[in-house]
Each structure stands twice: as C-alpha cells, then as structure tokens.
Design an enzyme around this catalytic site. Structure first.
Site, PDB file in Angstrom:
ATOM      1  N   ARG A 138     130.478  41.638  17.946  1.00  0.00           N
ATOM      2  CA  ARG A 138     129.798  42.882  18.363  1.00  0.00           C
ATOM      3  C   ARG A 138     130.772  43.766  19.109  1.00  0.00           C
ATOM      4  O   ARG A 138     131.426  43.320  20.045  1.00  0.00           O
ATOM      5  CB  ARG A 138     128.638  42.574  19.315  1.00  0.00           C
ATOM      6  CG  ARG A 138     127.373  42.399  18.564  1.00  0.00           C
ATOM      7  CD  ARG A 138     126.206  42.201  19.479  1.00  0.00           C
ATOM      8  NE  ARG A 138     125.294  41.304  18.797  1.00  0.00           N
ATOM      9  CZ  ARG A 138     124.186  40.846  19.305  1.00  0.00           C
ATOM     10  NH1 ARG A 138     123.833  41.189  20.521  1.00  0.00           N
ATOM     11  NH2 ARG A 138     123.422  40.041  18.604  1.00  0.00           N
ATOM     12  N   THR A 173     128.203  35.306  21.473  1.00  0.00           N
ATOM     13  CA  THR A 173     126.960  34.536  21.375  1.00  0.00           C
ATOM     14  C   THR A 173     126.363  34.664  19.970  1.00  0.00           C
ATOM     15  O   THR A 173     125.799  33.720  19.429  1.00  0.00           O
ATOM     16  CB  THR A 173     125.917  35.049  22.405  1.00  0.00           C
ATOM     17  OG1 THR A 173     126.516  35.091  23.697  1.00  0.00           O
ATOM     18  CG2 THR A 173     124.695  34.178  22.446  1.00  0.00           C
ATOM     19  N   LYS A 203     115.741  32.930  15.048  1.00  0.00           N
ATOM     20  CA  LYS A 203     114.526  33.266  15.775  1.00  0.00           C
ATOM     21  C   LYS A 203     113.824  34.377  14.995  1.00  0.00           C
ATOM     22  O   LYS A 203     114.457  35.061  14.200  1.00  0.00           O
ATOM     23  CB  LYS A 203     114.818  33.661  17.210  1.00  0.00           C
ATOM     24  CG  LYS A 203     115.763  34.826  17.415  1.00  0.00           C
ATOM     25  CD  LYS A 203     116.025  34.972  18.906  1.00  0.00           C
ATOM     26  CE  LYS A 203     116.920  36.145  19.238  1.00  0.00           C
ATOM     27  NZ  LYS A 203     118.333  35.876  19.000  1.00  0.00           N
ATOM     28  N   ASP A 219     114.642  39.812  15.182  1.00  0.00           N
ATOM     29  CA  ASP A 219     114.515  38.394  15.537  1.00  0.00           C
ATOM     30  C   ASP A 219     113.907  38.170  16.915  1.00  0.00           C
ATOM     31  O   ASP A 219     113.510  37.062  17.242  1.00  0.00           O
ATOM     32  CB  ASP A 219     115.845  37.640  15.366  1.00  0.00           C
ATOM     33  CG  ASP A 219     116.998  38.265  16.118  1.00  0.00           C
ATOM     34  OD1 ASP A 219     116.778  39.259  16.845  1.00  0.00           O
ATOM     35  OD2 ASP A 219     118.136  37.765  15.981  1.00  0.00           O
ATOM     36  N   ARG A 220     113.825  39.223  17.732  1.00  0.00           N
ATOM     37  CA  ARG A 220     113.218  39.058  19.057  1.00  0.00           C
ATOM     38  C   ARG A 220     111.775  39.545  19.053  1.00  0.00           C
ATOM     39  O   ARG A 220     111.382  40.325  18.187  1.00  0.00           O
ATOM     40  CB  ARG A 220     113.972  39.879  20.098  1.00  0.00           C
ATOM     41  CG  ARG A 220     115.383  39.437  20.290  1.00  0.00           C
ATOM     42  CD  ARG A 220     116.030  40.195  21.414  1.00  0.00           C
ATOM     43  NE  ARG A 220     117.342  39.629  21.658  1.00  0.00           N
ATOM     44  CZ  ARG A 220     117.980  39.673  22.816  1.00  0.00           C
ATOM     45  NH1 ARG A 220     117.433  40.294  23.840  1.00  0.00           N
ATOM     46  NH2 ARG A 220     119.159  39.116  22.951  1.00  0.00           N
ATOM     47  N   ASP A 266     113.129  43.678  18.139  1.00  0.00           N
ATOM     48  CA  ASP A 266     114.390  44.379  18.407  1.00  0.00           C
ATOM     49  C   ASP A 266     114.981  44.956  17.115  1.00  0.00           C
ATOM     50  O   ASP A 266     114.337  44.929  16.054  1.00  0.00           O
ATOM     51  CB  ASP A 266     115.387  43.432  19.094  1.00  0.00           C
ATOM     52  CG  ASP A 266     115.812  42.300  18.182  1.00  0.00           C
ATOM     53  OD1 ASP A 266     115.037  41.947  17.264  1.00  0.00           O
ATOM     54  OD2 ASP A 266     116.922  41.767  18.374  1.00  0.00           O
ATOM     55  N   GLU A 270     113.857  30.789  23.449  1.00  0.00           N
ATOM     56  CA  GLU A 270     114.762  31.182  24.523  1.00  0.00           C
ATOM     57  C   GLU A 270     114.101  32.224  25.403  1.00  0.00           C
ATOM     58  O   GLU A 270     113.234  32.981  24.933  1.00  0.00           O
ATOM     59  CB  GLU A 270     116.025  31.792  23.942  1.00  0.00           C
ATOM     60  CG  GLU A 270     116.893  30.830  23.183  1.00  0.00           C
ATOM     61  CD  GLU A 270     118.162  31.527  22.731  1.00  0.00           C
ATOM     62  OE1 GLU A 270     119.191  31.339  23.368  1.00  0.00           O
ATOM     63  OE2 GLU A 270     118.099  32.283  21.748  1.00  0.00           O
ATOM     64  N   GLU A 271     114.615  32.311  26.627  1.00  0.00           N
ATOM     65  CA  GLU A 271     114.102  33.308  27.567  1.00  0.00           C
ATOM     66  C   GLU A 271     114.381  34.732  27.085  1.00  0.00           C
ATOM     67  O   GLU A 271     113.713  35.664  27.503  1.00  0.00           O
ATOM     68  CB  GLU A 271     114.701  33.092  28.957  1.00  0.00           C
ATOM     69  CG  GLU A 271     116.230  32.921  29.049  1.00  0.00           C
ATOM     70  CD  GLU A 271     117.032  34.148  28.726  1.00  0.00           C
ATOM     71  OE1 GLU A 271     116.577  35.240  29.071  1.00  0.00           O
ATOM     72  OE2 GLU A 271     118.105  34.007  28.118  1.00  0.00           O
ATOM     73  N   SER A 272     115.383  34.893  26.212  1.00  0.00           N
ATOM     74  CA  SER A 272     115.808  36.225  25.795  1.00  0.00           C
ATOM     75  C   SER A 272     114.920  36.761  24.668  1.00  0.00           C
ATOM     76  O   SER A 272     115.407  37.331  23.707  1.00  0.00           O
ATOM     77  CB  SER A 272     117.270  36.186  25.364  1.00  0.00           C
ATOM     78  OG  SER A 272     117.458  35.199  24.368  1.00  0.00           O
ATOM     79  N   ASP A 312     117.125  44.063  14.810  1.00  0.00           N
ATOM     80  CA  ASP A 312     117.187  43.288  13.567  1.00  0.00           C
ATOM     81  C   ASP A 312     115.997  42.350  13.385  1.00  0.00           C
ATOM     82  O   ASP A 312     115.996  41.522  12.472  1.00  0.00           O
ATOM     83  CB  ASP A 312     118.499  42.500  13.488  1.00  0.00           C
ATOM     84  CG  ASP A 312     118.642  41.507  14.621  1.00  0.00           C
ATOM     85  OD1 ASP A 312     118.078  41.748  15.702  1.00  0.00           O
ATOM     86  OD2 ASP A 312     119.330  40.479  14.440  1.00  0.00           O
ATOM     87  N   SER A 339     121.877  43.697  16.898  1.00  0.00           N
ATOM     88  CA  SER A 339     120.633  43.177  17.446  1.00  0.00           C
ATOM     89  C   SER A 339     119.917  44.143  18.386  1.00  0.00           C
ATOM     90  O   SER A 339     119.551  45.239  17.989  1.00  0.00           O
ATOM     91  CB  SER A 339     120.927  41.854  18.132  1.00  0.00           C
ATOM     92  OG  SER A 339     119.749  41.224  18.447  1.00  0.00           O
ATOM     93  N   HIS A 340     119.777  43.744  19.648  1.00  0.00           N
ATOM     94  CA  HIS A 340     119.028  44.554  20.617  1.00  0.00           C
ATOM     95  C   HIS A 340     119.909  45.619  21.268  1.00  0.00           C
ATOM     96  O   HIS A 340     119.421  46.374  22.104  1.00  0.00           O
ATOM     97  CB  HIS A 340     118.468  43.637  21.709  1.00  0.00           C
ATOM     98  CG  HIS A 340     119.543  42.846  22.394  1.00  0.00           C
ATOM     99  ND1 HIS A 340     120.228  41.842  21.762  1.00  0.00           N
ATOM    100  CD2 HIS A 340     120.080  42.951  23.620  1.00  0.00           C
ATOM    101  CE1 HIS A 340     121.126  41.348  22.575  1.00  0.00           C
ATOM    102  NE2 HIS A 340     121.071  42.004  23.713  1.00  0.00           N
TER     103      HIS A 340
HETATM  104  C1  G16 Z   1     121.566  36.556  20.865  1.00  0.00           C
HETATM  105  C2  G16 Z   1     121.453  35.093  20.573  1.00  0.00           C
HETATM  106  C3  G16 Z   1     120.465  34.450  21.503  1.00  0.00           C
HETATM  107  C4  G16 Z   1     120.823  34.731  22.941  1.00  0.00           C
HETATM  108  C5  G16 Z   1     120.910  36.212  23.146  1.00  0.00           C
HETATM  109  C6  G16 Z   1     121.385  36.602  24.539  1.00  0.00           C
HETATM  110  O1  G16 Z   1     120.378  37.199  20.521  1.00  0.00           O
HETATM  111  O2  G16 Z   1     121.067  34.865  19.252  1.00  0.00           O
HETATM  112  O3  G16 Z   1     120.460  33.097  21.240  1.00  0.00           O
HETATM  113  O4  G16 Z   1     119.871  34.175  23.800  1.00  0.00           O
HETATM  114  O5  G16 Z   1     121.818  36.768  22.232  1.00  0.00           O
HETATM  115  O6  G16 Z   1     122.669  36.175  24.715  1.00  0.00           O
HETATM  116  P1  G16 Z   1     123.511  36.602  25.972  1.00  0.00           P
HETATM  117  O7  G16 Z   1     122.695  36.148  27.170  1.00  0.00           O
HETATM  118  O8  G16 Z   1     124.800  35.873  25.808  1.00  0.00           O
HETATM  119  O9  G16 Z   1     123.635  38.104  25.967  1.00  0.00           O
HETATM  120  P2  G16 Z   1     120.387  38.501  19.636  1.00  0.00           P
HETATM  121  O10 G16 Z   1     118.946  38.871  19.504  1.00  0.00           O
HETATM  122  O11 G16 Z   1     121.194  39.500  20.426  1.00  0.00           O
HETATM  123  O12 G16 Z   1     121.061  38.121  18.364  1.00  0.00           O
END
Ligand code: G16
Length: 543
Positions: free
Chosen positions: A22, A18, A376, A281-282, A277, A363-365, A279, A113-114
């Site tokens: 990772r 995504t 983001k 972005d959240r 989070d 996004e919901e995340s 990095d 990220s998170h």
């Molecule tokens: C990434 C993506 C987001 C996505 C999130 C969750 O966020 O940039 O667009 O919504 O992962 O993805 P999944 O549901 O596939 O785990 P981040 O903050 O991890 O880079």
C-alpha cells in the site's frame, strides 16, 4: 503478439505490509515501473506461465489503468487464463469466492481497503493464493526478494482490452474471461443464510440502512438486500462505486462513516445501520442509537451459530487476532470450542481455516469471516446479524445486552494516533521493549502490572514464526493494554493502543466505554509516554 522486455531497476521499498503493498496513489502512477516491477515479482514468484488468476479491484482511482497493465503483463508472461470482474470490479471477498470456485492458482486485488482513494489518496496491490486467502508471509517474503533483484519485466504491446461486457477473449495463449462480479458471491450468501426468514423480517417493515460509502459493495448490496431479500429500494445508499469514493472516507468506523452514525443516533433511526469499506471486507453494525463493537460482534456471531443455516451443524473452533478483545474466548470456553490467538492480519487465519481447525474468525478492526472463503467478509457479517435478528425477533441492542448478561462484558476501545513521525513512533515502541522486564510489579493507581511481553506467534499448522507483533501489558484484574504500530498506513506511522477490561457485574455493564476505561486509558498513556513521544495529547480516532 508483440512482447516487449522492458529493462528496469529494482526498488527497495516494495515489502508488503499487513495486507499487501500500500502506497500513495501517486507513487504507483508517477514512479516509472513501480507497479510493473511488483507485478512481475508476483509473476516470477508463482511462475505464472500456464496459471489461472482472478483479477479485480475496488474501483478506486488508477484501478482502470493498472488493470490494463496487469492484463498485458499476464499475456506477456503467458498466463493461461485471467478471470476478471466486469469493468474490472471485484470486492475482496468475491475474489476469494471465485478463486475457490474455479480452483484458480491465485488472485490479484487492487485496493488500499479502508484507506482513502483518489489521486491524493492511497492505492494498493494484494496477492491471494490458491486457497483464496491473502498470501502468507512465506509468499510475501518471496515476492519481496524478487522485487529486490528485478532487471526487466514483460509486457504485451497491444491496445486496451474491453472489460465492459461478460465473455471470453483470447490474446496469444492467454484467455481473458470477463465475469459477473456479483452473482457467484450472492449465490453463496443464499446457501449460508436463511433468506426466507430475512425476507419476512423486511416484509414486516424492518428498516436497514446500508452505506456502501461509494465503494465496491454497492452493486453487491443492491442485489442481495434489495433484489433477493426484498428490502425497500433505497436501503443501499452511496451505492455507486466511484473512483474517489465521492469524497467519502471508505472506512466504516464511528469517525469516518459519520453520516450513517448521525442517522443511527437520531430519534427516528432505522432498526439497523451497516457499512463496508472500500473493498468490502470490513463491516460496521449499528442498532438504533447503539454501536456494536467489532470484538463483541464476532463473539455474538459465534454464540448464535445455531440460528444460522450454514453454521448450525457446529463450529470447529474460532480464532481472533491478539489485539481483539477476549469476548470470543469466553464464548468458546462456555460452548466448548477450541480458540486460537493470531497476530493482526487476516493471512494468519488461513492455515487454521485450511486445516479445518476453525469455522469463524474475526478482528477488532471491523473484520469477521468464516470458512466459506479465506477473506474477512463485510456483507457476510451483516447478513449473519440479519439472520440472528430474523430468528430471534430481537433488536440489535437486545441481542448485545443479553450477550453481556450471559457471558460478561469485555469493555474495549482502540485509540489511534495517526500521522506520527516514523522515528518518534519507533522510539516509543523501542522504549517500551527496553523496559519490558521492569514493568511487572509496577503499581499504577489501583492497577498492578503482572506481566508484559512482545507478542510472538508460531503458526500451529505451518510452524512459521512471526515476531514483534505488539507489546502486551497485563494487569492484576486481567485487564490488558496493547501497543502496536499499524501495518496498513501510507504516511508516517499510526500507533494503535488497545484497552480491555472484563465486567461480569450486570449492573455495571451499561456504562459508557470511554468512562469505564478512563483509568486504564490514562495508565496506557503513562506507561508508554504517548504524549512525550508523539507530541499529541489525544488520539485522532477512537473506536
Ligand atoms: C487489514 C488486515 C487486517 C488488519 C487490518 C488493520 O485490513 O487484513 O487483518 O486487522 O488491516 O491492520 P493494521 O492495524 O496493521 O493497520 P484491510 O481491511 O485494511 O485489508
């Protein structure tokens, strides 16, 4: 400059998910050539000779070593310039700011990220393109193809480069420029938001607690909240970026940002709690004893655009990922903006932003952002909220409740089942896909399934098609249940189940989310046979 061509063997498992590649930190550290191969694949794909890239990471374990390897490879591959944050630090949104400001050809961000950091945690590499955003699938697929056929990589034989001071150094034909990672980002925030109004909110005694979770945003938050906006010293907690995030989980949600949540639900809670989070972005936003669901958050930001300096001229349109609640669509319909629905992953917003079709997306995340960059942006979201509070004089809870009264409430929850054996998770999804055609018409207590599909997306600008993006089940009252497997985990599989129900009756809007969705949660488990497939009786994380 002594350049070495190192023979290597291709890996089969370097397909970006995504959000970049990772893996467990140890895979990058202990598998010879694993990092080098992926970087060489990026360089080959973009033909890095003569190009300018922005480089940085969230400071997690192995960042420092990986950055030195990447710099030496960039020099060997004759990149023209690498702009790197001081001490190698950059938040993801700040990298996007710099790529756009300097019209660089792209950027590399080291972050998972998170996901947790440390030697037992996760590490990741993201590649962003010249628009400042995550590489689209056409590019990540091309990188993946490169990873499968690599036979050597190039690296300069030299000692480590000092990244501790700002300035320019030359190595062969490559210029390495160490820049302040915070100031350009903070300057942009000052252009977008009404800092005067927010400053006077703090002067009146408004209390914010911002938890940087010992990740990258501490220095950004201190500069913006405490220095430029005059919030009291100590507003930013856990503000020093640490390699292992000081043992904290860098995921700003109700489960992992526990200390902040406990403080915000205590009797003497501050007016606002917020976190980002690893990095940056959240974002998570809390009022006192009140959680703002991220799906509601993006809808509320869109509904209040007139209050915010950088957006009051109007929104061109808005977008959300499919799994995000449709609260944003309701606002767009009422206000007359176009709205778009994309697969999960920020990369899918890039073409819409570039084409000027949308101004805000989310996004919901726990992600929201706008056309100011192509990522983001955690602190941006928090500043947007502060701007709304400063202009309305209302509390977070009042703003949210008023929003529900005006637009109706989209009760929404996400249940995550983490660490499932991959085969079992795949079995669950395959079983759902096989039964898709037979689901419509099925009666489950008071609910009837009207429609079910496997979400596919054709990008309206590039016409690129993306298949297999989650199973959607629609019910007669327009409630939705969605099932998909996470694309960001590094161990086993994570099943995400998203459940949404609309409520326009104000007298029913105050219910607890899990209670309001109780029947649908049970139905979601029954339709997919979650406990039979996963062996789990309850989710590991509920948002
Ligand atoms: C990434 C993506 C987001 C996505 C999130 C969750 O966020 O940039 O667009 O919504 O992962 O993805 P999944 O549901 O596939 O785990 P981040 O903050 O991890 O880079």
């Amino acid at each position: 400059m002594d350049i070495k061509l190192v023979p290597t063997t291709a890996f089969e498992d370097q397909k970006p998910g995504t959000s970049g590649l990772r893996k467990k930190t140890k895979i990058f550290m202990e598998t010879p050539n694993y990092l080098e191969n992926f970087i060489q694949a990026i360089f080959n794909t973009i033909n890095v000779k003569g190009k300018t890239l922005v480089l940085g990471g969230d400071g997690r374990f192995y960042n420092k070593e990986a950055l030195q390897i990447i710099l030496k490879m960039a020099i060997a591959n004759e990149a023209q310039e690498i702009k790197i944050g001081q001490n190698g630090l950059f938040s993801t949104p700040a990298v996007s700011v710099e790529i756009r400001k300097f019209q660089a050809d792209g950027g590399i961000i080291l972050s998972a990220s998170h996901n947790p950091g440390g030697i037992k945690g996760d590490f990741g590499i993201k590649f962003n393109t010249a628009n400042g955003g995550p590489a689209p699938e056409s590019v990540t697929n091309a990188i993946f193809e490169q990873t499968k056929k690599l036979t050597f990589y190039k690296i300069a034989q030299m000692s480590d480069i000092d990244l501790s001071y700002e300035g320019v150094q030359f190595f062969g034909d490559t210029k390495i420029t160490v820049i302040n990672p915070v100031s350009d980002y903070a300057d942009l925030m000052e252009i977008l938001f009404d800092f005067e109004a927010i400053r006077s909110l703090f002067q009146k005694g408004f209390k914010l607690r911002y938890d940087a979770l010992n990740a990258v945003t501490g220095p950004y938050a201190k500069e913006i909240f405490e220095e430029r906006l005059g919030a009291f010293t100590g507003t930013v907690v856990h503000g020093e970026p640490k390699e292992d995030f000081g043992g904290l989980h860098p995921d700003p949600n109700l489960t992992y940002a526990k200390e902040l949540v406990d403080i915000m639900y205590a009797p003497d809670a501050p007016d606002m709690g917020a976190a980002s989070d690893g990095d940056g972005d959240r974002n998570m936003v809390l009022g006192s004893s009140f959680f703002v669901n991220p799906s509601d958050s993006i809808a509320i930001l869109a509904a209040n655009y007139e209050l915010v300096k950088g957006y009051k001229q109007g929104l061109r349109g808005v977008a959300r990922s499919m799994a995000t609640s449709r609260a944003l669509d309701t606002v767009a319909d009422k206000k007359g903006f176009a709205h778009y629905e994309t697969p999960t992953g920020w990369k899918f917003f890039g073409s819409l932003l570039d084409a000027g079709k949308i101004t805000l997306c989310g996004e919901e995340s726990f992600g929201a952002g706008s056309s100011h960059i192509r990522e983001k942006d955690g602190l941006w979201s928090i500043l947007y909220w502060l701007n709304i509070l400063a202009k309305t004089g209302k509390s977070i809870e009042e703003v949210v409740r008023e929003h529900w009264r005006t637009y109706g409430r989209h009760f929404y929850t996400r249940h995550d089942y983490e660490g499932i054996e991959t085969e079992r998770a795949k079995g669950l999804m395959d079983n759902l896909k096989r039964r898709l055609a037979s689901l419509p018409g099925m009666q489950l207590s008071d609910y009837e399934i009207t429609w079910a599909d496997d979400f596919a997306y054709t990008d309206p600008i590039t016409r690129e098609m993306t298949l297999d993006q989650g199973i959607r089940v629609f019910l007669k009252d327009n409630s939705r249940i969605i099932y998909r497997l996470s694309g960001t985990g590094t161990q086993g599989a994570t099943l995400r189940v998203y459940i949404e129900k609309y409520e326009s009756d104000v007298s029913k809007q105050s219910q607890d989310t899990q209670k309001a969705l109780k029947d649908l949660i049970k139905i979601a488990g029954d339709i997919a046979g979650i406990s039979a497939f996963t062996g789990m009786t309850a989710p590991t994380v509920i948002t």
